[in-house]
Design a protein around this motif. Structure first.
Motif, PDB file in Angstrom:
ATOM      1  N   ARG A   1      43.008  41.777  46.344  1.00  8.36           N
ATOM      2  CA  ARG A   1      43.315  41.612  44.938  1.00  8.36           C
ATOM      3  C   ARG A   1      43.428  42.957  44.258  1.00  8.36           C
ATOM      4  O   ARG A   1      44.320  43.142  43.424  1.00  8.36           O
ATOM      5  CB  ARG A   1      42.228  40.771  44.258  1.00  8.36           C
ATOM      6  CG  ARG A   1      42.230  39.312  44.736  1.00  8.36           C
ATOM      7  CD  ARG A   1      41.080  38.540  44.180  1.00  8.36           C
ATOM      8  NE  ARG A   1      41.061  37.178  44.695  1.00  8.36           N
ATOM      9  CZ  ARG A   1      40.053  36.388  44.677  1.00  8.36           C
ATOM     10  NH1 ARG A   1      38.907  36.808  44.206  1.00  8.36           N
ATOM     11  NH2 ARG A   1      40.139  35.179  45.150  1.00  8.36           N
ATOM     12  N   ARG A   2      42.535  43.821  44.631  1.00  7.03           N
ATOM     13  CA  ARG A   2      42.606  45.149  44.016  1.00  7.03           C
ATOM     14  C   ARG A   2      43.862  45.888  44.474  1.00  7.03           C
ATOM     15  O   ARG A   2      44.511  46.587  43.694  1.00  7.03           O
ATOM     16  CB  ARG A   2      41.362  45.945  44.388  1.00  7.03           C
ATOM     17  CG  ARG A   2      41.374  47.308  43.720  1.00  7.03           C
ATOM     18  CD  ARG A   2      40.116  48.072  43.993  1.00  7.03           C
ATOM     19  NE  ARG A   2      40.190  49.312  43.299  1.00  7.03           N
ATOM     20  CZ  ARG A   2      39.203  49.894  42.715  1.00  7.03           C
ATOM     21  NH1 ARG A   2      38.023  49.342  42.746  1.00  7.03           N
ATOM     22  NH2 ARG A   2      39.366  51.036  42.112  1.00  7.03           N
ATOM     23  N   ARG A   3      44.171  45.733  45.752  1.00  4.72           N
ATOM     24  CA  ARG A   3      45.376  46.396  46.258  1.00  4.72           C
ATOM     25  C   ARG A   3      46.624  45.854  45.566  1.00  4.72           C
ATOM     26  O   ARG A   3      47.526  46.606  45.208  1.00  4.72           O
ATOM     27  CB  ARG A   3      45.469  46.178  47.759  1.00  4.72           C
ATOM     28  CG  ARG A   3      46.449  47.105  48.450  1.00  4.72           C
ATOM     29  CD  ARG A   3      46.405  46.944  49.923  1.00  4.72           C
ATOM     30  NE  ARG A   3      45.552  45.809  50.299  1.00  4.72           N
ATOM     31  CZ  ARG A   3      45.554  45.219  51.454  1.00  4.72           C
ATOM     32  NH1 ARG A   3      46.291  45.651  52.408  1.00  4.72           N
ATOM     33  NH2 ARG A   3      44.780  44.194  51.708  1.00  4.72           N
TER      34      ARG A   3
ATOM     35  N   ALA B   1      36.796  38.594  40.941  1.00  2.00           N
ATOM     36  CA  ALA B   1      36.263  39.143  42.183  1.00  2.00           C
ATOM     37  C   ALA B   1      35.202  40.190  41.895  1.00  2.00           C
ATOM     38  O   ALA B   1      34.168  40.253  42.581  1.00  2.00           O
ATOM     39  CB  ALA B   1      37.384  39.733  43.019  1.00  2.00           C
ATOM     40  N   LEU B   2      35.433  41.033  40.850  1.00  2.00           N
ATOM     41  CA  LEU B   2      34.427  42.035  40.480  1.00  2.00           C
ATOM     42  C   LEU B   2      33.135  41.376  39.989  1.00  2.00           C
ATOM     43  O   LEU B   2      32.031  41.805  40.352  1.00  2.00           O
ATOM     44  CB  LEU B   2      34.985  42.969  39.392  1.00  2.00           C
ATOM     45  CG  LEU B   2      36.032  43.986  39.843  1.00  2.00           C
ATOM     46  CD1 LEU B   2      36.550  44.782  38.641  1.00  2.00           C
ATOM     47  CD2 LEU B   2      35.441  44.943  40.862  1.00  2.00           C
TER      48      LEU B   2
ATOM     49  N   ALA C   1      27.559  39.879  41.118  1.00  2.00           N
ATOM     50  CA  ALA C   1      26.545  38.826  41.274  1.00  2.00           C
ATOM     51  C   ALA C   1      26.012  38.821  42.708  1.00  2.00           C
ATOM     52  O   ALA C   1      24.803  38.680  42.941  1.00  2.00           O
ATOM     53  CB  ALA C   1      27.130  37.472  40.913  1.00  2.00           C
ATOM     54  N   SER C   2      26.908  38.995  43.669  1.00  2.00           N
ATOM     55  CA  SER C   2      26.479  39.036  45.071  1.00  2.00           C
ATOM     56  C   SER C   2      25.605  40.249  45.329  1.00  2.00           C
ATOM     57  O   SER C   2      24.608  40.172  46.063  1.00  2.00           O
ATOM     58  CB  SER C   2      27.696  39.065  45.997  1.00  2.00           C
ATOM     59  OG  SER C   2      28.427  37.879  45.871  1.00  2.00           O
TER      60      SER C   2
ATOM     61  N   ALA D   1      45.307  40.430  37.560  1.00  2.00           N
ATOM     62  CA  ALA D   1      44.227  41.107  36.841  1.00  2.00           C
ATOM     63  C   ALA D   1      43.039  40.159  36.658  1.00  2.00           C
ATOM     64  O   ALA D   1      41.870  40.549  36.826  1.00  2.00           O
ATOM     65  CB  ALA D   1      44.714  41.621  35.493  1.00  2.00           C
ATOM     66  N   LEU D   2      43.329  38.909  36.346  1.00  2.00           N
ATOM     67  CA  LEU D   2      42.266  37.917  36.178  1.00  2.00           C
ATOM     68  C   LEU D   2      41.545  37.655  37.506  1.00  2.00           C
ATOM     69  O   LEU D   2      40.314  37.575  37.563  1.00  2.00           O
ATOM     70  CB  LEU D   2      42.857  36.618  35.621  1.00  2.00           C
ATOM     71  CG  LEU D   2      41.858  35.543  35.240  1.00  2.00           C
ATOM     72  CD1 LEU D   2      40.917  36.018  34.143  1.00  2.00           C
ATOM     73  CD2 LEU D   2      42.561  34.290  34.804  1.00  2.00           C
TER      74      LEU D   2
END
Length: 190
Positions: free
Chosen positions: A1-3, A29-30, A35-36, A23-24
């Motif tokens: 997703r970041r890529r 994911a962030l 949280a993880s 972006a959403l």
């Protein structure tokens, strides 16, 4: 997703529906990664706490095992002490009963406590003679205590009337003057 987000930014495509969706997704994911990470840190802290607690408990277990190994011989000693104490108590009670019996049966005219009996009668010296048909027990008089001598003489007469037997021999008791020992030449006694 970041890529994918980085690719869109590199292509200068920062507007539109595709960019907003990516972006959403990246933002979600962030948030999920944070949280993880928090959950992992919390779990790691719990694991460290449990490890420290387990180490402490193992050390206590080892100390208790060492203490138990140290005290185990004393447990045996205590068991033996209890048994020995029971035997000694039974012996003391038997001796006390015998003393009271002698006082009641043979020294009736001589009022004394068991302690007095031990002091005045138990310390009397004597001898024992074994003969073919007779076993003679001789008590030596105490010149300082004529009252006990008389009471002992009466007791001996009382016992002799019973004509007690042991191993085919008649038991006889008497009270006599203590023999005077003379030292002969060479250090021998007469």
């Amino acid at each position: 997703r970041r890529r994918r987000l980085d690719d869109l930014i590199a292509q200068s495509k920062t507007s539109g529906k595709a960019f907003a969706t990516i972006a959403l997704d990246h933002q979600q994911a962030l948030v999920q990664a944070e949280a993880s990470a928090k959950a992992a840190a919390k779990a790691r802290a719990a694991i460290d706490k449990n490890t420290a607690r387990r180490t402490k408990l193992e050390a206590q277990r080892d100390q208790i095992a060492a203490r138990r190994a140290h005290l185990e011989p004393q447990r045996t000693i205590r068991k033996l002490d209890v048994a020995q104490d029971a035997i000694l108590t039974a012996t003391k009670l038997t001796a006390a009963q015998l003393i009271l019996f002698v006082l009641r049966e043979y020294l009736v005219s001589f009022a004394m406590t068991p302690e007095t009996f031990l002091q005045r009668v138990f310390t009397i010296r004597g001898r024992k003679e074994l003969r073919t048909t007779e076993e003679l027990v001789v008590f030596y008089e105490n010149p300082r205590d004529p009252a006990v001598n008389d009471a002992l003489r009466d007791a001996c007469q009382h016992i002799n009337k019973r004509a007690l037997q042991r191993d085919g021999r008649t038991l006889r008791f008497s009270v006599e003057h203590r023999p005077i020992l003379r030292i002969l030449s060479g250090g021998q006694f007469d």
